[in-house]
Scaffold this motif. Sequence first.
Motif, PDB file in Angstrom:
ATOM      1  N   UNK A   1      -7.153  12.622   0.096  1.00  0.00           N
ATOM      2  CA  UNK A   1      -8.061  11.876   0.972  1.00  0.00           C
ATOM      3  C   UNK A   1      -7.353  10.714   1.657  1.00  0.00           C
ATOM      4  N   UNK A   2      -6.562   9.965   0.906  1.00  0.00           N
ATOM      5  CA  UNK A   2      -5.935   8.764   1.471  1.00  0.00           C
ATOM      6  C   UNK A   2      -4.730   9.068   2.348  1.00  0.00           C
ATOM      7  N   UNK A   3      -4.062  10.171   2.080  1.00  0.00           N
ATOM      8  CA  UNK A   3      -2.820  10.480   2.775  1.00  0.00           C
ATOM      9  C   UNK A   3      -1.645   9.901   2.003  1.00  0.00           C
ATOM     10  N   UNK A   4      -0.431  10.218   2.438  1.00  0.00           N
ATOM     11  CA  UNK A   4       0.758   9.889   1.658  1.00  0.00           C
ATOM     12  C   UNK A   4       1.286   8.478   1.847  1.00  0.00           C
ATOM     13  N   UNK A   5       0.816   7.775   2.846  1.00  0.00           N
ATOM     14  CA  UNK A   5       1.428   6.487   3.184  1.00  0.00           C
ATOM     15  C   UNK A   5       2.610   6.720   4.122  1.00  0.00           C
ATOM     16  N   UNK A   6       3.271   5.617   4.492  1.00  0.00           N
ATOM     17  CA  UNK A   6       4.363   5.723   5.467  1.00  0.00           C
ATOM     18  C   UNK A   6       5.671   6.215   4.866  1.00  0.00           C
ATOM     19  N   UNK A   7       5.819   6.163   3.549  1.00  0.00           N
ATOM     20  CA  UNK A   7       7.067   6.562   2.894  1.00  0.00           C
ATOM     21  C   UNK A   7       6.962   8.009   2.436  1.00  0.00           C
ATOM     22  N   UNK A   8       6.842   8.923   3.413  1.00  0.00           N
ATOM     23  CA  UNK A   8       6.602  10.328   3.107  1.00  0.00           C
ATOM     24  C   UNK A   8       7.208  11.212   4.189  1.00  0.00           C
ATOM     25  N   UNK A   9       7.504  12.440   3.805  1.00  0.00           N
ATOM     26  CA  UNK A   9       8.037  13.418   4.763  1.00  0.00           C
ATOM     27  C   UNK A   9       7.026  13.667   5.873  1.00  0.00           C
ATOM     28  N   UNK A  10       5.741  13.646   5.544  1.00  0.00           N
ATOM     29  CA  UNK A  10       4.702  13.876   6.561  1.00  0.00           C
ATOM     30  C   UNK A  10       4.855  12.951   7.769  1.00  0.00           C
ATOM     31  N   UNK A  11       5.356  11.750   7.553  1.00  0.00           N
ATOM     32  CA  UNK A  11       5.518  10.794   8.654  1.00  0.00           C
ATOM     33  C   UNK A  11       6.547  11.261   9.683  1.00  0.00           C
ATOM     34  N   UNK A  12       7.450  12.150   9.277  1.00  0.00           N
ATOM     35  CA  UNK A  12       8.469  12.653  10.202  1.00  0.00           C
ATOM     36  C   UNK A  12       7.984  13.879  10.970  1.00  0.00           C
ATOM     37  N   UNK A  13       6.832  14.407  10.601  1.00  0.00           N
ATOM     38  CA  UNK A  13       6.296  15.608  11.245  1.00  0.00           C
ATOM     39  C   UNK A  13       5.217  15.198  12.241  1.00  0.00           C
ATOM     40  N   UNK A  14       5.433  15.475  13.519  1.00  0.00           N
ATOM     41  CA  UNK A  14       4.529  14.965  14.559  1.00  0.00           C
ATOM     42  C   UNK A  14       3.048  15.267  14.326  1.00  0.00           C
ATOM     43  N   UNK A  15       2.710  16.450  13.899  1.00  0.00           N
ATOM     44  CA  UNK A  15       1.307  16.816  13.731  1.00  0.00           C
ATOM     45  C   UNK A  15       0.680  16.171  12.488  1.00  0.00           C
TER      46      UNK A  15
ATOM     47  N   UNK B   1       0.840  -1.202   0.000  1.00  0.00           N
ATOM     48  CA  UNK B   1       0.000   0.000   0.000  1.00  0.00           C
ATOM     49  C   UNK B   1       0.875   1.251   0.000  1.00  0.00           C
ATOM     50  N   UNK B   2       1.868   1.281   0.862  1.00  0.00           N
ATOM     51  CA  UNK B   2       2.745   2.444   0.971  1.00  0.00           C
ATOM     52  C   UNK B   2       3.574   2.659  -0.285  1.00  0.00           C
ATOM     53  N   UNK B   3       4.065   1.587  -0.876  1.00  0.00           N
ATOM     54  CA  UNK B   3       4.844   1.705  -2.112  1.00  0.00           C
ATOM     55  C   UNK B   3       3.944   2.172  -3.257  1.00  0.00           C
ATOM     56  N   UNK B   4       2.726   1.675  -3.317  1.00  0.00           N
ATOM     57  CA  UNK B   4       1.783   2.130  -4.337  1.00  0.00           C
ATOM     58  C   UNK B   4       1.495   3.619  -4.223  1.00  0.00           C
ATOM     59  N   UNK B   5       1.273   4.100  -3.000  1.00  0.00           N
ATOM     60  CA  UNK B   5       1.052   5.534  -2.795  1.00  0.00           C
ATOM     61  C   UNK B   5       2.294   6.341  -3.162  1.00  0.00           C
ATOM     62  N   UNK B   6       3.468   5.816  -2.849  1.00  0.00           N
ATOM     63  CA  UNK B   6       4.719   6.497  -3.202  1.00  0.00           C
ATOM     64  C   UNK B   6       4.840   6.640  -4.719  1.00  0.00           C
ATOM     65  N   UNK B   7       4.582   5.573  -5.448  1.00  0.00           N
ATOM     66  CA  UNK B   7       4.662   5.622  -6.916  1.00  0.00           C
ATOM     67  C   UNK B   7       3.666   6.654  -7.457  1.00  0.00           C
ATOM     68  N   UNK B   8       2.443   6.637  -6.960  1.00  0.00           N
ATOM     69  CA  UNK B   8       1.430   7.588  -7.411  1.00  0.00           C
ATOM     70  C   UNK B   8       1.835   9.023  -7.082  1.00  0.00           C
ATOM     71  N   UNK B   9       2.326   9.235  -5.856  1.00  0.00           N
ATOM     72  CA  UNK B   9       2.744  10.581  -5.458  1.00  0.00           C
ATOM     73  C   UNK B   9       3.874  11.099  -6.329  1.00  0.00           C
ATOM     74  N   UNK B  10       4.880  10.269  -6.571  1.00  0.00           N
ATOM     75  CA  UNK B  10       6.030  10.707  -7.370  1.00  0.00           C
ATOM     76  C   UNK B  10       5.603  10.990  -8.809  1.00  0.00           C
ATOM     77  N   UNK B  11       4.830  10.090  -9.399  1.00  0.00           N
ATOM     78  CA  UNK B  11       4.405  10.289 -10.794  1.00  0.00           C
ATOM     79  C   UNK B  11       3.564  11.557 -10.935  1.00  0.00           C
ATOM     80  N   UNK B  12       2.527  11.688 -10.128  1.00  0.00           N
ATOM     81  CA  UNK B  12       1.655  12.858 -10.218  1.00  0.00           C
ATOM     82  C   UNK B  12       2.416  14.123  -9.840  1.00  0.00           C
TER      83      UNK B  12
END
Length: 184
Positions: free
Chosen positions: A142-156, A27-38
Amino acid sequence: MPSLTSPFTTDTRTALPAADAPSRSAHDVGLLVLRIALGLVMAAHGAQKLFGWFGGGGLDGTAAFFGSVGYPAADTMALVAAVTETFGGLALALGLLTPLAGAAVFGTMLNALAVKWGGGFFAPEGVEYELLLAAAAAALAISGPGRLAVDRALPRLRDHRLSHGLAAVALGAVVAGVTLLIRS
């Protein structure tokens, strides 16, 4: 005691075997691929507008186009679109402020859809490309970035909430709507 369940129903109390369990990493890798492509596609489109890269018209060419399709203050609108696409795209690719980045791209694509509307569905005159980009941006917001994202390093931002994603998409739609209302 005999079972009262049909042999054709599934007992929802039993866990899925480990081999059939959904893979969180997939799931996380799929979101990463989508995020990078888009994100990179949008950043490239923004760079065409902002810097004239990749065969783009730069701010002057973009402003001329925006003026020709009825946007007031075409220079300002060109700059807003260029910055939104460039930095919204880069933020999506990184998974940074993902709901807002997705909303920015979504709102921009709603405006692109409105400009191209009436040319049919299929490219190059139609709206299929812009519709796909808008849908992908909304889905990421809506779905969020997944675990392989900068957002995961930001507490809020570590824990993405559906309500935040839906609110971001609504914000993108409202801003796009206001922009379209001032377009002549």
